[in-house]
Design a protein around this motif. Structure first.
Motif, PDB file in Angstrom:
ATOM      1  N   GLU A 141       0.823  -1.206   0.000  1.00  0.00           N
ATOM      2  CA  GLU A 141       0.000   0.000   0.000  1.00  0.00           C
ATOM      3  C   GLU A 141       0.859   1.258   0.000  1.00  0.00           C
ATOM      4  O   GLU A 141       2.079   1.201   0.098  1.00  0.00           O
ATOM      5  CB  GLU A 141      -0.913   0.005   1.240  1.00  0.00           C
ATOM      6  N   LYS A 142       0.168   2.395  -0.090  1.00  0.00           N
ATOM      7  CA  LYS A 142       0.818   3.684   0.099  1.00  0.00           C
ATOM      8  C   LYS A 142       0.937   3.929   1.597  1.00  0.00           C
ATOM      9  O   LYS A 142      -0.048   3.821   2.321  1.00  0.00           O
ATOM     10  CB  LYS A 142       0.012   4.800  -0.553  1.00  0.00           C
ATOM     11  N   ILE A 143       2.125   4.229   2.063  1.00  0.00           N
ATOM     12  CA  ILE A 143       2.305   4.490   3.492  1.00  0.00           C
ATOM     13  C   ILE A 143       2.816   5.914   3.686  1.00  0.00           C
ATOM     14  O   ILE A 143       3.658   6.398   2.938  1.00  0.00           O
ATOM     15  CB  ILE A 143       3.275   3.488   4.145  1.00  0.00           C
ATOM     16  N   GLY A 144       2.289   6.583   4.685  1.00  0.00           N
ATOM     17  CA  GLY A 144       2.694   7.947   4.979  1.00  0.00           C
ATOM     18  C   GLY A 144       4.094   7.994   5.569  1.00  0.00           C
ATOM     19  O   GLY A 144       4.546   7.057   6.216  1.00  0.00           O
ATOM     20  N   ASP A 145       4.769   9.094   5.338  1.00  0.00           N
ATOM     21  CA  ASP A 145       6.124   9.279   5.834  1.00  0.00           C
ATOM     22  C   ASP A 145       6.162   9.179   7.358  1.00  0.00           C
ATOM     23  O   ASP A 145       6.989   8.475   7.943  1.00  0.00           O
ATOM     24  CB  ASP A 145       6.624  10.652   5.365  1.00  0.00           C
ATOM     25  N   GLN A 146       5.252   9.877   8.023  1.00  0.00           N
ATOM     26  CA  GLN A 146       5.204   9.832   9.482  1.00  0.00           C
ATOM     27  C   GLN A 146       4.798   8.448   9.981  1.00  0.00           C
ATOM     28  O   GLN A 146       5.348   7.929  10.957  1.00  0.00           O
ATOM     29  CB  GLN A 146       4.226  10.886  10.002  1.00  0.00           C
ATOM     30  N   THR A 147       3.845   7.838   9.302  1.00  0.00           N
ATOM     31  CA  THR A 147       3.394   6.497   9.674  1.00  0.00           C
ATOM     32  C   THR A 147       4.535   5.494   9.581  1.00  0.00           C
ATOM     33  O   THR A 147       4.712   4.637  10.449  1.00  0.00           O
ATOM     34  CB  THR A 147       2.233   6.057   8.770  1.00  0.00           C
ATOM     35  N   ALA A 148       5.324   5.586   8.515  1.00  0.00           N
ATOM     36  CA  ALA A 148       6.461   4.685   8.335  1.00  0.00           C
ATOM     37  C   ALA A 148       7.469   4.853   9.455  1.00  0.00           C
ATOM     38  O   ALA A 148       8.013   3.876   9.980  1.00  0.00           O
ATOM     39  CB  ALA A 148       7.122   4.943   6.984  1.00  0.00           C
ATOM     40  N   ARG A 149       7.733   6.087   9.837  1.00  0.00           N
ATOM     41  CA  ARG A 149       8.666   6.343  10.935  1.00  0.00           C
ATOM     42  C   ARG A 149       8.146   5.764  12.240  1.00  0.00           C
ATOM     43  O   ARG A 149       8.890   5.133  12.997  1.00  0.00           O
ATOM     44  CB  ARG A 149       8.887   7.849  11.068  1.00  0.00           C
ATOM     45  N   LYS A 150       6.856   5.922  12.514  1.00  0.00           N
ATOM     46  CA  LYS A 150       6.271   5.386  13.746  1.00  0.00           C
ATOM     47  C   LYS A 150       6.313   3.864  13.762  1.00  0.00           C
ATOM     48  O   LYS A 150       6.646   3.244  14.782  1.00  0.00           O
ATOM     49  CB  LYS A 150       4.822   5.860  13.891  1.00  0.00           C
ATOM     50  N   PHE A 151       5.975   3.246  12.641  1.00  0.00           N
ATOM     51  CA  PHE A 151       5.963   1.786  12.579  1.00  0.00           C
ATOM     52  C   PHE A 151       7.365   1.228  12.826  1.00  0.00           C
ATOM     53  O   PHE A 151       7.537   0.264  13.585  1.00  0.00           O
ATOM     54  CB  PHE A 151       5.446   1.322  11.219  1.00  0.00           C
ATOM     55  N   ALA A 152       8.370   1.825  12.195  1.00  0.00           N
ATOM     56  CA  ALA A 152       9.739   1.359  12.398  1.00  0.00           C
ATOM     57  C   ALA A 152      10.156   1.500  13.854  1.00  0.00           C
ATOM     58  O   ALA A 152      10.784   0.598  14.426  1.00  0.00           O
ATOM     59  CB  ALA A 152      10.700   2.139  11.500  1.00  0.00           C
ATOM     60  N   GLY A 153       9.790   2.614  14.477  1.00  0.00           N
ATOM     61  CA  GLY A 153      10.133   2.818  15.875  1.00  0.00           C
ATOM     62  C   GLY A 153       9.503   1.777  16.776  1.00  0.00           C
ATOM     63  O   GLY A 153      10.156   1.239  17.689  1.00  0.00           O
ATOM     64  N   LEU A 154       8.237   1.469  16.544  1.00  0.00           N
ATOM     65  CA  LEU A 154       7.554   0.452  17.338  1.00  0.00           C
ATOM     66  C   LEU A 154       8.170  -0.927  17.125  1.00  0.00           C
ATOM     67  O   LEU A 154       8.340  -1.703  18.071  1.00  0.00           O
ATOM     68  CB  LEU A 154       6.065   0.425  16.970  1.00  0.00           C
ATOM     69  N   PHE A 155       8.501  -1.240  15.883  1.00  0.00           N
ATOM     70  CA  PHE A 155       9.077  -2.553  15.573  1.00  0.00           C
ATOM     71  C   PHE A 155      10.400  -2.755  16.307  1.00  0.00           C
ATOM     72  O   PHE A 155      10.609  -3.779  16.972  1.00  0.00           O
ATOM     73  CB  PHE A 155       9.274  -2.699  14.062  1.00  0.00           C
ATOM     74  N   TYR A 156      11.290  -1.792  16.198  1.00  0.00           N
ATOM     75  CA  TYR A 156      12.610  -1.964  16.810  1.00  0.00           C
ATOM     76  C   TYR A 156      12.554  -1.842  18.335  1.00  0.00           C
ATOM     77  O   TYR A 156      13.366  -2.459  19.032  1.00  0.00           O
ATOM     78  CB  TYR A 156      13.615  -0.987  16.203  1.00  0.00           C
ATOM     79  N   THR A 157      11.609  -1.082  18.853  1.00  0.00           N
ATOM     80  CA  THR A 157      11.423  -1.038  20.304  1.00  0.00           C
ATOM     81  C   THR A 157      11.042  -2.416  20.824  1.00  0.00           C
ATOM     82  O   THR A 157      11.567  -2.881  21.852  1.00  0.00           O
ATOM     83  CB  THR A 157      10.337  -0.020  20.687  1.00  0.00           C
ATOM     84  N   ALA A 158      10.145  -3.103  20.111  1.00  0.00           N
ATOM     85  CA  ALA A 158       9.751  -4.460  20.502  1.00  0.00           C
ATOM     86  C   ALA A 158      10.908  -5.428  20.357  1.00  0.00           C
ATOM     87  O   ALA A 158      11.120  -6.309  21.192  1.00  0.00           O
ATOM     88  CB  ALA A 158       8.558  -4.917  19.666  1.00  0.00           C
ATOM     89  N   LEU A 159      11.698  -5.282  19.291  1.00  0.00           N
ATOM     90  CA  LEU A 159      12.843  -6.166  19.070  1.00  0.00           C
ATOM     91  C   LEU A 159      13.868  -6.000  20.193  1.00  0.00           C
ATOM     92  O   LEU A 159      14.391  -6.985  20.723  1.00  0.00           O
ATOM     93  CB  LEU A 159      13.488  -5.855  17.711  1.00  0.00           C
ATOM     94  N   VAL A 160      14.123  -4.758  20.578  1.00  0.00           N
ATOM     95  CA  VAL A 160      15.041  -4.488  21.682  1.00  0.00           C
ATOM     96  C   VAL A 160      14.500  -5.062  22.990  1.00  0.00           C
ATOM     97  O   VAL A 160      15.255  -5.509  23.849  1.00  0.00           O
ATOM     98  CB  VAL A 160      15.289  -2.968  21.806  1.00  0.00           C
ATOM     99  N   GLY A 161      13.171  -5.070  23.134  1.00  0.00           N
ATOM    100  CA  GLY A 161      12.553  -5.590  24.340  1.00  0.00           C
ATOM    101  C   GLY A 161      12.586  -7.105  24.461  1.00  0.00           C
ATOM    102  O   GLY A 161      12.151  -7.647  25.482  1.00  0.00           O
ATOM    103  N   GLY A 162      13.052  -7.793  23.440  1.00  0.00           N
ATOM    104  CA  GLY A 162      13.184  -9.244  23.496  1.00  0.00           C
ATOM    105  C   GLY A 162      12.276 -10.012  22.563  1.00  0.00           C
ATOM    106  O   GLY A 162      12.310 -11.240  22.529  1.00  0.00           O
TER     107      GLY A 162
END
Length: 227
Positions: A141-162
């Motif tokens: 799909e088309k993803i917004g610039d801000q949305t993409a930044r938020k999604f990446a942040g959430l993903f890596y925060t979870a990855l860092v959390g284990g």
């Protein structure tokens, strides 16, 4: 007791903005991911390499330099259905076809995840997986610039959390629904309206879910024995 960098897994973050159609959130994504990953880097669980204005040559040379150590390849920038756009040597953008890139990435046997944080990359994901990539995260799909930044942040925060890759994806997807973005899309010729926020993981349930090591690998000194 000292840490060894020789086999520490690497997360490679490559970003490529377009001077003519700049993604204002891309620099913030770079800073945010550096900040999120810095604690595990300091703990010795991984290394983080960032290519802030990545050319295709930069990416290839980085993989060749760090043989068998890059576990995650993250791309942030513009894309379409069959190419992602790296910087060119003259600072313009140049499309790199998935059919060419997949041949190189498929040779990286220790690469656990290709994360394409850009628009319309789903057809590319299928090509990478067909070529042998273990896990690909992309969107059709088309993803917004801000949305993409938020999604990446959430993903890596979870990855860092284990979390493993699938768990991090599911948590990021659910978390994004709480606070989606609404801004220009990361794809050429795409308008602001009717953006969706759907990423997909291929395969949906990875056979061998990967996560960051729980403990940093360390070298211990062999004690001397008095004879």
């Amino acid at each position: 007791m000292t840490h060894s960098n020789s086999r520490r897994p690497i997360i490679l973050l490559a970003f490529a903005n377009d001077d003519g159609r700049s993604l204002r959130q891309l620099d913030e994504e770079q800073r945010a991911l550096r900040r999120i990953l810095d604690p595990v880097r300091k703990e010795g669980k991984c290394e983080v390499l960032i290519l802030p204005a990545a050319t295709a040559k930069d990416v290839v040379e980085t993989f060749l330099k760090y043989q068998h150590r890059i576990r995650v390849f993250h791309y942030g920038g513009h894309s379409d259905t069959d190419a992602i756009f790296f910087k060119n040597t003259d600072q313009t953008q140049r499309g790199t076809k998935a059919e060419n890139l997949k041949q190189f990435l498929a040779l990286q046997q220790d690469l656990e995840l290709i994360f394409l944080n850009s628009c319309l990359s789903l057809p590319q994901a299928r090509q990478y997986q067909t070529a042998g990539a273990k896990v690909v995260l992309a969107t059709g799909e088309k993803i917004g610039d801000q949305t993409a930044r938020k999604f990446a942040g959430l993903f890596y925060t979870a990855l860092v959390g284990g979390a493993d890759i699938r768990e991090a994806f599911e948590q990021a997807e659910a978390g994004l629904k709480v606070s989606p973005g609404n801004d220009p899309a990361r794809g050429f010729g795409l308008e602001k309206e009717e953006q969706k926020t759907s990423w997909q993981l291929f395969p949906e349930k990875p056979i061998s879910p990967w996560r960051l090591p729980l403990l940093a690998r360390q070298l211990t000194r062999i004690p001397t024995i008095d004879m």
